[in-house]
Scaffold this motif. Structure first.
Motif, PDB file in Angstrom:
ATOM      1  N   ASN A  91       0.821  -1.217   0.000  1.00 37.48           N
ATOM      2  CA  ASN A  91       0.000   0.000   0.000  1.00 37.48           C
ATOM      3  C   ASN A  91       0.852   1.263   0.000  1.00 37.48           C
ATOM      4  OD1 ASN A  91      -2.454  -1.365  -0.037  1.00 37.48           O
ATOM      5  ND2 ASN A  91      -2.609  -1.464   2.192  1.00 37.48           N
ATOM      6  N   LEU A  92       1.927   1.265   0.803  1.00 41.67           N
ATOM      7  CA  LEU A  92       2.824   2.431   0.830  1.00 41.67           C
ATOM      8  C   LEU A  92       3.441   2.679  -0.545  1.00 41.67           C
ATOM      9  CD1 LEU A  92       4.976   2.267   4.096  1.00 41.67           C
ATOM     10  CD2 LEU A  92       3.062   3.779   3.602  1.00 41.67           C
ATOM     11  N   LEU A  93       3.942   1.619  -1.151  1.00 39.78           N
ATOM     12  CA  LEU A  93       4.622   1.746  -2.440  1.00 39.78           C
ATOM     13  C   LEU A  93       3.648   2.083  -3.557  1.00 39.78           C
ATOM     14  CD1 LEU A  93       6.912  -1.392  -2.038  1.00 39.78           C
ATOM     15  CD2 LEU A  93       7.684   0.989  -1.966  1.00 39.78           C
ATOM     16  N   LYS A  94       2.472   1.491  -3.511  1.00 41.61           N
ATOM     17  CA  LYS A  94       1.455   1.728  -4.545  1.00 41.61           C
ATOM     18  C   LYS A  94       1.043   3.193  -4.567  1.00 41.61           C
ATOM     19  CE  LYS A  94      -1.771   0.381  -7.533  1.00 41.61           C
ATOM     20  NZ  LYS A  94      -1.453  -0.169  -8.876  1.00 41.61           N
ATOM     21  N   ASN A  95       0.896   3.780  -3.385  1.00 40.46           N
ATOM     22  CA  ASN A  95       0.501   5.192  -3.302  1.00 40.46           C
ATOM     23  C   ASN A  95       1.566   6.129  -3.871  1.00 40.46           C
ATOM     24  OD1 ASN A  95      -1.972   4.608  -2.125  1.00 40.46           O
ATOM     25  ND2 ASN A  95      -1.206   4.797  -0.023  1.00 40.46           N
ATOM     26  N   LYS A  96       2.806   5.660  -3.905  1.00 41.06           N
ATOM     27  CA  LYS A  96       3.892   6.460  -4.486  1.00 41.06           C
ATOM     28  C   LYS A  96       4.157   6.077  -5.938  1.00 41.06           C
ATOM     29  CE  LYS A  96       6.028   9.120  -2.469  1.00 41.06           C
ATOM     30  NZ  LYS A  96       5.842  10.568  -2.268  1.00 41.06           N
ATOM     31  N   LYS A  97       3.269   5.216  -6.486  1.00 42.77           N
ATOM     32  CA  LYS A  97       3.344   4.816  -7.909  1.00 42.77           C
ATOM     33  C   LYS A  97       4.669   4.136  -8.268  1.00 42.77           C
ATOM     34  CE  LYS A  97      -0.006   8.188  -9.649  1.00 42.77           C
ATOM     35  NZ  LYS A  97      -0.560   8.539  -8.349  1.00 42.77           N
ATOM     36  N   ILE A  98       5.187   3.346  -7.329  1.00 42.43           N
ATOM     37  CA  ILE A  98       6.408   2.578  -7.576  1.00 42.43           C
ATOM     38  C   ILE A  98       6.015   1.198  -8.108  1.00 42.43           C
ATOM     39  CG2 ILE A  98       8.438   1.513  -6.498  1.00 42.43           C
ATOM     40  CD1 ILE A  98       8.331   3.829  -4.443  1.00 42.43           C
ATOM     41  N   PRO A  99       6.536   0.784  -9.266  1.00 42.28           N
ATOM     42  CA  PRO A  99       6.221  -0.554  -9.791  1.00 42.28           C
ATOM     43  C   PRO A  99       6.650  -1.638  -8.792  1.00 42.28           C
ATOM     44  CG  PRO A  99       7.326   0.769 -11.459  1.00 42.28           C
ATOM     45  CD  PRO A  99       7.435   1.530 -10.176  1.00 42.28           C
ATOM     46  N   ILE A 100       5.777  -2.620  -8.593  1.00 39.49           N
ATOM     47  CA  ILE A 100       6.014  -3.644  -7.571  1.00 39.49           C
ATOM     48  C   ILE A 100       6.058  -5.030  -8.204  1.00 39.49           C
ATOM     49  CG2 ILE A 100       5.139  -4.709  -5.452  1.00 39.49           C
ATOM     50  CD1 ILE A 100       3.598  -2.039  -4.962  1.00 39.49           C
ATOM     51  N   ILE A 101       7.141  -5.745  -7.912  1.00 41.79           N
ATOM     52  CA  ILE A 101       7.241  -7.171  -8.233  1.00 41.79           C
ATOM     53  C   ILE A 101       6.967  -7.938  -6.948  1.00 41.79           C
ATOM     54  CG2 ILE A 101       8.771  -9.046  -8.946  1.00 41.79           C
ATOM     55  CD1 ILE A 101      10.372  -6.927 -10.499  1.00 41.79           C
ATOM     56  N   LEU A 102       5.988  -8.840  -6.992  1.00 43.64           N
ATOM     57  CA  LEU A 102       5.669  -9.658  -5.824  1.00 43.64           C
ATOM     58  C   LEU A 102       6.148 -11.077  -6.097  1.00 43.64           C
ATOM     59  CD1 LEU A 102       4.376  -9.570  -3.048  1.00 43.64           C
ATOM     60  CD2 LEU A 102       2.200 -10.213  -4.100  1.00 43.64           C
ATOM     61  N   HIS A 103       7.186 -11.467  -5.381  1.00 43.56           N
ATOM     62  CA  HIS A 103       7.840 -12.769  -5.573  1.00 43.56           C
ATOM     63  C   HIS A 103       7.257 -13.729  -4.544  1.00 43.56           C
ATOM     64  CE1 HIS A 103      11.973 -14.541  -6.917  1.00 43.56           C
ATOM     65  NE2 HIS A 103      11.063 -15.484  -6.802  1.00 43.56           N
ATOM     66  N   MET A 104       6.426 -14.665  -5.000  1.00 41.42           N
ATOM     67  CA  MET A 104       5.668 -15.529  -4.098  1.00 41.42           C
ATOM     68  C   MET A 104       6.443 -16.802  -3.772  1.00 41.42           C
ATOM     69  SD  MET A 104       2.985 -13.731  -3.578  1.00 41.42           S
ATOM     70  CE  MET A 104       1.843 -14.868  -2.816  1.00 41.42           C
ATOM     71  N   HIS A 105       6.550 -17.099  -2.473  1.00 43.31           N
ATOM     72  CA  HIS A 105       7.319 -18.259  -2.025  1.00 43.31           C
ATOM     73  C   HIS A 105       6.503 -19.243  -1.194  1.00 43.31           C
ATOM     74  CE1 HIS A 105      11.355 -16.555  -3.044  1.00 43.31           C
ATOM     75  NE2 HIS A 105      10.728 -15.406  -2.841  1.00 43.31           N
ATOM     76  N   GLY A 106       5.330 -18.878  -0.761  1.00 45.18           N
ATOM     77  CA  GLY A 106       4.609 -19.665   0.234  1.00 45.18           C
ATOM     78  C   GLY A 106       4.151 -21.027  -0.248  1.00 45.18           C
ATOM     79  N   SER A 107       4.721 -22.090   0.329  1.00 42.57           N
ATOM     80  CA  SER A 107       4.322 -23.449  -0.048  1.00 42.57           C
ATOM     81  C   SER A 107       2.902 -23.769   0.398  1.00 42.57           C
ATOM     82  CB  SER A 107       5.296 -24.452   0.575  1.00 42.57           C
ATOM     83  OG  SER A 107       5.303 -24.325   1.989  1.00 42.57           O
ATOM     84  N   GLN A 108       2.379 -23.012   1.375  1.00 47.92           N
ATOM     85  CA  GLN A 108       1.029 -23.255   1.875  1.00 47.92           C
ATOM     86  C   GLN A 108       0.077 -22.095   1.536  1.00 47.92           C
ATOM     87  OE1 GLN A 108       2.692 -24.512   5.973  1.00 47.92           O
ATOM     88  NE2 GLN A 108       0.778 -25.647   5.815  1.00 47.92           N
ATOM     89  N   PHE A 109       0.422 -21.322   0.506  1.00 48.06           N
ATOM     90  CA  PHE A 109      -0.422 -20.168   0.183  1.00 48.06           C
ATOM     91  C   PHE A 109      -1.816 -20.600  -0.262  1.00 48.06           C
ATOM     92  CE2 PHE A 109      -2.090 -16.490  -1.959  1.00 48.06           C
ATOM     93  CZ  PHE A 109      -1.599 -15.437  -1.212  1.00 48.06           C
ATOM     94  N   LYS A 110      -1.908 -21.689  -0.992  1.00 46.33           N
ATOM     95  CA  LYS A 110      -3.216 -22.157  -1.451  1.00 46.33           C
ATOM     96  C   LYS A 110      -4.106 -22.498  -0.260  1.00 46.33           C
ATOM     97  CE  LYS A 110      -5.392 -25.339  -4.751  1.00 46.33           C
ATOM     98  NZ  LYS A 110      -6.515 -25.749  -3.871  1.00 46.33           N
ATOM     99  N   GLU A 111      -3.561 -23.212   0.734  1.00 49.03           N
ATOM    100  CA  GLU A 111      -4.331 -23.534   1.927  1.00 49.03           C
ATOM    101  C   GLU A 111      -4.696 -22.262   2.690  1.00 49.03           C
ATOM    102  OE1 GLU A 111      -1.662 -25.028   0.923  1.00 49.03           O
ATOM    103  OE2 GLU A 111      -2.033 -27.200   0.895  1.00 49.03           O
ATOM    104  N   PHE A 112      -3.748 -21.326   2.767  1.00 53.63           N
ATOM    105  CA  PHE A 112      -3.990 -20.038   3.426  1.00 53.63           C
ATOM    106  C   PHE A 112      -5.176 -19.321   2.784  1.00 53.63           C
ATOM    107  CE2 PHE A 112      -2.733 -15.407   3.153  1.00 53.63           C
ATOM    108  CZ  PHE A 112      -3.128 -15.066   4.446  1.00 53.63           C
ATOM    109  N   TYR A 113      -5.223 -19.312   1.454  1.00 55.12           N
ATOM    110  CA  TYR A 113      -6.321 -18.652   0.736  1.00 55.12           C
ATOM    111  C   TYR A 113      -7.623 -19.439   0.866  1.00 55.12           C
ATOM    112  CZ  TYR A 113      -8.984 -16.514  -3.047  1.00 55.12           C
ATOM    113  OH  TYR A 113      -9.967 -15.882  -3.781  1.00 55.12           O
ATOM    114  N   ASP A 114      -7.570 -20.730   0.606  1.00 54.56           N
ATOM    115  CA  ASP A 114      -8.786 -21.539   0.586  1.00 54.56           C
ATOM    116  C   ASP A 114      -9.471 -21.598   1.942  1.00 54.56           C
ATOM    117  OD1 ASP A 114      -8.351 -22.051  -2.068  1.00 54.56           O
ATOM    118  OD2 ASP A 114      -7.577 -24.092  -1.783  1.00 54.56           O
ATOM    119  N   GLN A 115      -8.700 -21.551   3.015  1.00 52.78           N
ATOM    120  CA  GLN A 115      -9.263 -21.649   4.362  1.00 52.78           C
ATOM    121  C   GLN A 115      -9.670 -20.299   4.944  1.00 52.78           C
ATOM    122  OE1 GLN A 115      -6.312 -23.854   6.608  1.00 52.78           O
ATOM    123  NE2 GLN A 115      -6.412 -25.604   5.207  1.00 52.78           N
TER     124      GLN A 115
END
Length: 351
Positions: A91-115
């Motif tokens: 949110n901080l970076l977006k408000n300053k219009k800085i391009p953001i690369i989000l490098h996803m590493h979470g092996s349990q991200f799907k469970e985190f989202y689905d639950q």
């Protein structure tokens, strides 16, 4: 080009730390003007919260009071607490219009989202939609993230350094090794069951080496209860790079029977040392390990076939050598850290 990279403190263990250290060691900081901002200290809960907010406030002051400019922000994210921390930073970076690369590493991200509840799912998707590009660990994860957000997703495999290996006496290779967190999720207790089944059927010179943090005492207790102390070495977490290299050089097989993963750095490291891999059909592992080519894959929890794979390899030195050579070449050609950072710089430039 001024880049701010955001992740865990380099004192911590885990995949994100290993990836970031490799980037620096490979010279990414020499190709761009790179500033690293750690937001997770890896201590107790209250220390981690305090640490994060001091870093968040510091970044706010840089961006909003000192008018610090960055051409690109490269954020490493996992799930749960990592998601919450990085959401504020996005949110901080977006408000300053800085391009953001989000490098996803979470092996349990799907469970985190689905639950998560519907409101939380919406919050997750909205956060992902605020970034310029998502880097996913392999095509399997790329396809998943595309189902929960509209942001462009690019597959970027983890990568390691190719090794210059000396010819070694195969008799010195005695470890069936795994490295990482010792837990149910990593299949640690499945390995104990495998050893229990194989006891008396494999050469007693071979030892299962379980290196890592997590449930160390619980694992040792289980091994002791089953009378398997002569088959196991459980040294705890090893941070010394020379010692890690020595373990890989004395290993005959690398085994990781996880129940979920991204693209494990430990598998790639083991491949670079010419080890055949036994693992499970989860995350992006099936894109790296091909049955009978450079290792064996089984379903999570399939103790019988895990044991069969271990036994088959230990009885076939030619197969071990063939798979090991295939893995050495695969690292050089497909998972080479020097090629990886060139791809990252290209992504920076495009943004």
């Amino acid at each position: 080009m001024k880049v701010i990279m955001i992740g865990s403190h380099l004192r911590t263990t885990g995949g994100i730390t290993r990836v970031v250290k490799n980037y620096f060691q490979a010279g990414l900081n020499k190709k761009v003007d790179l500033e690293y901002l750690p937001t997770y200290f890896g201590s107790n809960h209250f220390v981690n919260i305090f640490y994060f907010f001091t870093k968040l406030i510091g970044l706010y002051i840089k961006l909003y009071f000192l008018n610090k400019r960055y051409d690109v922000a490269h954020i490493h994210m996992s799930y749960k607490g990592s998601f919450i921390r990085k959401k504020y930073i996005i949110n901080l970076l977006k408000n300053k219009k800085i391009p953001i690369i989000l490098h996803m590493h979470g092996s349990q991200f799907k469970e985190f989202y689905d639950q998560s509840a519907d409101k939380k799912k919406s919050d997750i998707s909205n956060t992902l939609n605020k970034v310029s590009i998502i880097l996913a660990l392999g095509t399997e994860w790329k396809e998943y993230y595309e189902t929960i957000c509209q942001t462009k997703v690019v597959s970027l495999d983890n990568a390691v350094f190719p090794k210059k290996l000396d010819s070694d006496d195969s008799n010195n290779r005695i470890y069936i090794t795994t490295m990482g967190i010792l837990s149910n999720r990593k299949g640690t207790y499945d390995l104990i069951e495998v050893a229990n089944k194989l006891k008396g059927t494999i050469d007693p010179k071979f030892k299962f080496l379980l290196a890592g943090d997590g449930e160390i005492e619980k694992v040792r207790k289980k091994i002791n209860e089953l009378g398997l102390n002569d088959l196991f070495i459980v040294p705890g977490w090893i941070s010394n790079e020379d010692k890690i290299q020595e373990i890989y050089q004395k290993s005959v097989i690398y085994i990781l029977p996880s129940y979920n993963e991204g693209m494990p750095m430990s598998i790639l490291e083991a491949m670079s040392f010419g080890l055949p891999i036994i693992s499970t059909k989860v995350g992006s592992i099936p894109s790296v390990i091909i049955n009978n080519e450079n290792g064996f894959l089984v379903e999570p929890g399939d103790i019988q076939n895990l044991g069969n794979a271990v036994e088959q390899l230990l009885k076939d030195e030619q197969m071990i050598e063939r798979m090991g050579n295939n893995n050495i070449n695969k690292i050089k050609e497909q998972y080479n850290i020097h090629e990886s950072i060139e791809n990252i710089v290209k992504i920076y430039s495009q943004l």
